[in-house]
Design an enzyme around this catalytic site. Structure first.
Site, PDB file in Angstrom:
ATOM      1  CG  HIS A 120      48.262 -41.296 -72.930  1.00  0.00           C
ATOM      2  ND1 HIS A 120      48.484 -42.473 -73.581  1.00  0.00           N
ATOM      3  CD2 HIS A 120      49.439 -40.949 -72.367  1.00  0.00           C
ATOM      4  CE1 HIS A 120      49.742 -42.834 -73.415  1.00  0.00           C
ATOM      5  NE2 HIS A 120      50.357 -41.926 -72.684  1.00  0.00           N
TER       6      HIS A 120
HETATM    7  C1  UD1 Z   1      51.873 -40.454 -68.068  1.00  0.00           C
HETATM    8  C2  UD1 Z   1      53.281 -40.525 -68.679  1.00  0.00           C
HETATM    9  C3  UD1 Z   1      53.208 -41.233 -70.020  1.00  0.00           C
HETATM   10  C4  UD1 Z   1      52.493 -42.566 -69.907  1.00  0.00           C
HETATM   11  C5  UD1 Z   1      51.118 -42.334 -69.301  1.00  0.00           C
HETATM   12  C6  UD1 Z   1      50.314 -43.594 -69.159  1.00  0.00           C
HETATM   13  C7  UD1 Z   1      54.817 -38.674 -68.153  1.00  0.00           C
HETATM   14  C8  UD1 Z   1      55.455 -37.478 -68.696  1.00  0.00           C
HETATM   15  N1  UD1 Z   1      53.821 -39.202 -68.907  1.00  0.00           N
HETATM   16  O1  UD1 Z   1      51.111 -39.583 -68.896  1.00  0.00           O
HETATM   17  O2  UD1 Z   1      54.517 -41.453 -70.483  1.00  0.00           O
HETATM   18  O3  UD1 Z   1      52.397 -43.164 -71.175  1.00  0.00           O
HETATM   19  O4  UD1 Z   1      51.281 -41.732 -68.013  1.00  0.00           O
HETATM   20  O5  UD1 Z   1      49.042 -43.330 -68.672  1.00  0.00           O
HETATM   21  O6  UD1 Z   1      55.177 -39.148 -67.098  1.00  0.00           O
HETATM   22  N2  UD1 Z   1      45.047 -38.158 -64.251  1.00  0.00           N
HETATM   23  C9  UD1 Z   1      43.961 -38.583 -63.511  1.00  0.00           C
HETATM   24  N3  UD1 Z   1      44.117 -39.667 -62.703  1.00  0.00           N
HETATM   25  C10 UD1 Z   1      45.299 -40.314 -62.584  1.00  0.00           C
HETATM   26  C11 UD1 Z   1      46.405 -39.852 -63.316  1.00  0.00           C
HETATM   27  C12 UD1 Z   1      46.263 -38.791 -64.153  1.00  0.00           C
HETATM   28  O7  UD1 Z   1      42.889 -38.042 -63.601  1.00  0.00           O
HETATM   29  O8  UD1 Z   1      45.363 -41.301 -61.840  1.00  0.00           O
HETATM   30  C13 UD1 Z   1      44.881 -37.018 -65.180  1.00  0.00           C
HETATM   31  C14 UD1 Z   1      45.089 -35.684 -64.533  1.00  0.00           C
HETATM   32  O9  UD1 Z   1      44.174 -34.828 -65.139  1.00  0.00           O
HETATM   33  C15 UD1 Z   1      46.483 -35.295 -64.954  1.00  0.00           C
HETATM   34  C16 UD1 Z   1      46.609 -35.923 -66.323  1.00  0.00           C
HETATM   35  O10 UD1 Z   1      45.842 -37.118 -66.232  1.00  0.00           O
HETATM   36  O11 UD1 Z   1      46.644 -33.918 -64.953  1.00  0.00           O
HETATM   37  C17 UD1 Z   1      48.018 -36.231 -66.708  1.00  0.00           C
HETATM   38  O12 UD1 Z   1      48.599 -37.188 -65.842  1.00  0.00           O
HETATM   39  P1  UD1 Z   1      50.197 -37.406 -65.809  1.00  0.00           P
HETATM   40  O13 UD1 Z   1      50.568 -38.519 -64.950  1.00  0.00           O
HETATM   41  O14 UD1 Z   1      50.864 -36.128 -65.553  1.00  0.00           O
HETATM   42  O15 UD1 Z   1      50.548 -37.816 -67.304  1.00  0.00           O
HETATM   43  P2  UD1 Z   1      49.849 -38.829 -68.292  1.00  0.00           P
HETATM   44  O16 UD1 Z   1      49.243 -38.057 -69.370  1.00  0.00           O
HETATM   45  O17 UD1 Z   1      48.977 -39.839 -67.574  1.00  0.00           O
END
Ligand code: UD1
Length: 391
Positions: A215
């Protein structure tokens, strides 16, 4: 003493669970200063599979407050968390804000609390990859620079904090809360039927298979990197089943770069993100794990499963020097060479890093109980004044 515990994203839930549980046990002991816990979920992760399923499986209490910030760019997400959390601190007046890990919620709530003159404790402090292009590295450094209490997982982290000028009396080497949770749930995870569901048993015996998670922006936002990884996985899948529980952002990128077809033509089993117990059972019996996650490198170390980290660096070097981890980056040939190395590691002896023994949360709560007894955090007349003037 009142503590606001912050969770936001998937890797936070298993870190806070043992701390809350040990605080509950502490409060039940007669004659102890009660520690009141307020659980705040920022809502950074919001899908059932990324959030609520962990609350159910880990027995976490329902959050007292959910800020429901959702997704967004780093600045937008961080700003939304800070704005909403500021109100919580002003209203609830915690004596301490406890943050874990390195996600945006960690940094955002640490800054917010600190500016309201509220003490901050950081669990999993001092980890450093040295790679400032990782959003998590920025979050780690900012959080540690302002935290009053830095709880660390190993001596390397202590040294990193020392180099950055954090005084010794702010550093507490307590061990690894994520491993507390793993050791607590390993037995229960054996009852998961995930191996049967995915056809990974031959009679009584687990088959030889690989587990993949991906990811990190550096792997999934760059089409060249993601393609190379997919090609390596496809080649590997000719020789052993590859199971790929896919993070939502990775799923989006695979579709956007038109790579989904390449890896879903039968050779690789892609699943939705798995629950904690299914994922633990899957990893515990894997022949190898390929990942760009931080925590999974640590879990693989304790499970004794060879781990190939699809990154150029790690903030958890103890998993390389003492554990089962090897850094392979995201180039196809190097990943494939790593897979050959992992095949040769079967049956290696497990060596457990110091204090990764299931008692990290107890050590943390001992420190917190000491603070509660001393009343150290409640002496802040200035803090009160600042909160009132800001509010
Ligand atoms: C986040 C953390 C990362 C951690 C990871 C575990 C930061 C900078 N990154 O990354 O350190 O290892 O979580 O998963 O805080 N999304 C969904 N559903 C959800 C959550 C996210 O669809 O419940 C999708 C969305 O498209 C979103 C993307 O994932 O835009 C990124 O989510 P985000 O929480 O910003 O960062 P992660 O890549 O999950």
């Amino acid at each position: 003493m009142k503590i606001a515990h912050v969770v936001g994203a998937r890797p936070n839930f298993m870190k806070v669970a043992p701390i809350l549980e040990v605080i509950e046990r502490h409060n039940r002991r007669p004659g102890q200063e009660v520690i009141q816990s307020l659980l705040v979920h920022t809502g950074q992760h919001y899908d059932y599979a990324m959030s609520q399923s962990f609350f159910e499986e880990l027995g976490l209490p329902k959050p007292d407050i959910n800020l429901e910030v959702g997704s967004g760019s780093h600045a937008v997400q961080t700003a939304k968390i800070m704005t909403a959390f500021e109100e919580v601190v002003q209203r609830e007046q915690p004596d301490l804000v406890l943050v874990v890990g390195d996600v945006n919620s960690t940094m955002a709530c640490a800054i917010t609390a600190k500016k309201l003159h509220t003490a901050v404790a950081h669990v999993e402090a001092g980890l450093r990859s040295g790679d400032m292009t990782m959003p998590e590295e920025v979050n780690r450094k900012v959080t540690d620079a302002i935290a009053d209490y830095c709880f660390t997982t190993d001596r390397i982290a202590d040294a990193n904090l020392g180099v950055e000028g954090v005084p010794n009396d702010r550093i507490f080497f307590v061990g690894n809360v994520m491993i507390d949770t793993l050791l607590t749930h390993l037995e229960r995870a054996r009852r998961s039927t995930i191996l049967e569901t995915l056809g990974l048993r031959d009679g009584d015996q687990p088959r030889s298979y690989a587990v993949v998670t991906l990811h990190r922006p550096s792997n999934v936002d760059d089409p060249r990197a993601l393609r190379e990884i997919c090609e390596a996985l496809k080649t590997a899948a000719r020789r052993l089943p590859v199971i790929f529980p896919c993070h939502p952002r990775t799923r989006e990128r695979l579709d956007a770069f038109e790579l989904t077809g390449m890896i879903t033509d039968g050779s690789i089993t892609m699943t939705a993100p798995l629950g904690y117990l299914d994922f633990l059972q899957l990893n515990a019996h894997a022949a190898m794990i390929l990942t760009d996650s931080g925590g999974i490198q640590e879990e693989a170390t304790i499970l004794g499963v060879p781990c190939l980290t699809l990154r150029e660096n790690t903030e958890r070097p103890i998993t390389v020097t003492q554990g089962t981890n090897r850094l392979v980056g995201n180039r196809r040939e190097i990943i494939l060479a790593g897979i050959e190395w992992a095949r040769r590691q079967a049956g290696q002896r497990i060596s457990r890093p110091e204090k990764w023994d299931g008692k990290a949360a107890e050590r943390i709560v001992e420190v917190l109980a000491g603070l509660a007894r001393s009343g150290a955090l409640r002496s802040g007349g200035l803090r009160q004044a600042v909160r009132q003037s800001v509010g």
